[in-house]
Design a protein around this motif. Structure first.
Motif, PDB file in Angstrom:
ATOM      1  N   ARG A  39      25.073  37.561  58.471  1.00 46.29           N
ATOM      2  CA  ARG A  39      24.751  36.401  58.882  1.00 46.29           C
ATOM      3  C   ARG A  39      25.875  35.448  58.928  1.00 46.29           C
ATOM      4  N   ARG A 113      31.911  45.647  59.750  1.00 43.60           N
ATOM      5  CA  ARG A 113      31.251  46.480  58.779  1.00 43.60           C
ATOM      6  C   ARG A 113      32.271  47.116  57.846  1.00 43.60           C
ATOM      7  N   ASP A 135      22.235  50.207  55.490  1.00 48.78           N
ATOM      8  CA  ASP A 135      23.194  51.480  55.057  1.00 48.78           C
ATOM      9  C   ASP A 135      23.848  51.345  53.469  1.00 48.78           C
ATOM     10  N   ARG A 191      22.160  51.937  66.753  1.00 52.10           N
ATOM     11  CA  ARG A 191      23.923  51.347  66.818  1.00 52.10           C
ATOM     12  C   ARG A 191      24.617  52.833  66.374  1.00 52.10           C
TER      13      ARG A 191
END
Ligand code: DC
Length: 228
Positions: A39, A113, A135, A191
């Motif tokens: 975010r 990521r 994850d 994704r």
């Protein structure tokens, strides 16, 4: 007594962060909300004009990715951890609608990521950590001693979220909340980069029909077993 890493993954709006915070408090562990990190990067992208009309200018973001610093600081007045973007407190802003509606675009970017995963591993180097996200048990800490995968029926999740929003005075409809939950589930699971998948060795907690107190007790029992 050795400190462990507790990885909590699961669908959106199933109470992961509430439970993760309660577990961290009870065990005297650190709590890290990894969603807040994605975010914060989203807020950075919005502020710098890299996200407009729902489209991300990925190459502009990647050019300055190395300048983005995301950290957490403890607020002793509220006794909560708050998110900082390049030294500024952004805790309120990252929870707003604008960030919420763009964050899944940012969470799909491989380089973002990779950077977040590095930071998350660094935060866990002293162990004694409860981290929640999508994850954590599969990618960030595949060797975490305790992995919990949280789920609940999507209609029940939507109803809970709807009730929460109504209590805050929001006029959104139940159908809109349901659509949002469905599209977030789709984004998280489909994704390419680090999708939401249940780790083989995760304990599954479906909280559709149990109380938050029962759920916390189940999770803490598992944690105490692992710690012992
Ligand atoms: O848990 P949350 O709603 O605050 O997460 C915000 C977004 O970040 C959501 O689109 C899922 C994504 N996310 C992710 O891809 N990986 C994580 N470890 C945590 C969150």
């Amino acid at each position: 007594m050795g400190k462990i890493i507790i990885a909590i993954d699961g669908y959106s709006s199933c109470g992961k962060s509430t439970m993760a915070k309660q577990m961290a408090k009870s065990l005297n562990y650190i709590y890290i909300d990894t969603g807040a990190m994605y975010r914060a990067v989203t807020l950075f992208a919005l502020r710098n004009g890299f996200l407009s009309k729902g489209e991300l200018n990925q190459s502009e973001l990647l050019d300055v990715l190395h300048t983005i610093d995301v950290a957490f600081k403890h607020n002793s007045t509220t006794n909560t951890s708050e998110t900082f973007l390049n030294g500024k407190n952004v805790e309120e802003e990252i929870r707003g609608l604008e960030v919420s509606s763009h964050v899944s675009k940012i969470a799909q970017v491989k380089e973002v990521r990779a950077k977040m995963v590095d930071l998350q591993r660094e935060m866990g180097k002293d162990r004694g950590l409860v981290m929640d996200g999508r994850d954590i048990g599969t990618v960030v800490f595949p060797n975490a001693e305790l992995k919990i995968f949280m789920t609940a029926d999507y209609k029940i999740r939507a109803q809970r979220r709807f009730d929460e929003l109504q209590a805050k005075g929001d006029t959104i409809t139940y159908e809109a909340v349901l659509d949002n939950i469905n599209s977030r589930d789709m984004d998280d699971t489909s994704r390419t980069e680090n999708p939401l998948i249940q780790a083989d060795d995760a304990i599954v907690i479906d909280n559709s029909n149990i109380t938050p107190e029962e759920q916390l007790q189940i999770a803490l029992n598992h944690a105490h077993n692992k710690i012992a």
